[in-house]
Motif scaffolding. Sequence first.
Motif, PDB file in Angstrom:
ATOM      1  N   TRP A   1       0.804  -1.222   0.000  1.00  0.00           N
ATOM      2  CA  TRP A   1       0.000   0.000   0.000  1.00  0.00           C
ATOM      3  C   TRP A   1       0.840   1.277   0.000  1.00  0.00           C
ATOM      4  O   TRP A   1       0.538   2.219  -0.714  1.00  0.00           O
ATOM      5  N   TRP A   2       1.888   1.328   0.812  1.00  0.00           N
ATOM      6  CA  TRP A   2       2.591   2.599   0.983  1.00  0.00           C
ATOM      7  C   TRP A   2       3.619   2.860  -0.108  1.00  0.00           C
ATOM      8  O   TRP A   2       3.834   4.004  -0.486  1.00  0.00           O
ATOM      9  N   VAL A   3       4.279   1.818  -0.626  1.00  0.00           N
ATOM     10  CA  VAL A   3       5.259   2.034  -1.694  1.00  0.00           C
ATOM     11  C   VAL A   3       4.593   2.579  -2.968  1.00  0.00           C
ATOM     12  O   VAL A   3       5.090   3.542  -3.554  1.00  0.00           O
ATOM     13  N   PRO A   4       3.462   2.026  -3.429  1.00  0.00           N
ATOM     14  CA  PRO A   4       2.800   2.630  -4.603  1.00  0.00           C
ATOM     15  C   PRO A   4       2.380   4.079  -4.363  1.00  0.00           C
ATOM     16  O   PRO A   4       2.482   4.920  -5.269  1.00  0.00           O
ATOM     17  N   GLU A   5       1.908   4.375  -3.152  1.00  0.00           N
ATOM     18  CA  GLU A   5       1.532   5.759  -2.849  1.00  0.00           C
ATOM     19  C   GLU A   5       2.751   6.679  -2.917  1.00  0.00           C
ATOM     20  O   GLU A   5       2.694   7.776  -3.489  1.00  0.00           O
TER      21      GLU A   5
END
Length: 428
Positions: free
Chosen positions: A273-277
């Motif tokens: 979730w956080w890496v793509p964001e």
Amino acid sequence: PTLVGDGQGGHPAESGRPSTRFVVDITAIRDGQNWRSTSGRALTIVAGDRSDVRPGRAIEAAGSLSRIAPPLNPGEFDVRDNFRGDGIWIRLAIKDPSSLRPGDPAEDRLADRWLGGVRAWSRDRLDGAIDSEEVSLASALILGRREEIGDEVNEAFVRTGTTHLLAISGLHLQVLAVALGLVFHAAGLTRAWSATGVALAIVGYATLVGLTPSVVRSAAMTVTICLAIIFGRQSRTLNNLALAALVTLAFNPTDLFDVGCQLSFLAIIALVWWVPEATEVLEAGHRTIRDRLEGPPSPLDDLERKFEPGWKKTIRKFSRWIFNGLLAGVVVWLAALPLVILRFHLISPIGILLNIPLILITSVALLTGGLGLGLSAVWGPLGRPWGWGTSALLDATSRIVRWGGAISWGHWFVASPPRWWVCGFYFC
């Protein structure tokens, strides 16, 4: 007692003598005259080399029982928490190795004996195929036996924040699953049969190396994906992760409080979730700055990039891979930082840089070592060339980690924040 953990010899005790550590399931205790039935587990330490004792075999031992000692320094890691999670509350100290002898063979656990025999055979094969200097790293990487690693090397991995590369983790199982999937596909198997083979192999390997929380989590997610492929269903990451959490807690509910389990799930959440964001935010910022400095890209620029030479495309792809690796490392490191400081009082920024080459090196070493181990089962000399390659890769791993651990700015020891602050951080 029945031995359930591998007996390991050759480790220094407080007196400088070799010692052997393992875990026993206690079934009876003698009060001086009579045997009384009881239950429980004990951490057993023998002042001597009794690595001849194998898992699953019944033994009789004479020693001193005591509670596991609490930490001596304020804020020190309390090993009792980990032991209690495995049902271990007491410590059995055996001063004389001859005070441990075989018990009644009828009380042996055949399944544990068979599994222990496979592990011992695998360890012996590694010893014959890999250089003696690197066999301890190979044993940790492939079989999950970290107790053989020397203190100096282990400390270097701790200081650089790369210990996850030695513990059998989700990364190892995913590398194995992808490699097996490619092999089965190249062999002409259908997707369903390939997925079946991968699922069976992952379950077998997870059982061999031990069902630690990170192994259970990764195995559950991998098997779920394989089942979705077999039955033609769609696999959703959130549902998959939730199921893996339920399976992990079903094996041992106290894993909820295990730092390794917490970091394993936290890393997956950060990657999914956080890496793509973070990637989207950085790309949007890059486009904004580029448009202001150079103007919007024209169709001619896109056409030029499409037909650029192959070496330029290779450099661009490699640069992109390095950028993505660094970004993923930074995001996961930042996500885990409060928990790592709380539990280990350590900040290791050097780990962000080291993880990029080390993940690739150790992944290849895992595959070459596993292939050599499998070929040696057919004929010993077949595994030696792969063992040489594994030795070279693990030697490079050791050198990189030692170099990173010697850098003064690579790590700092710090005081941990309050527990309520860390919980509030992750809640927010």
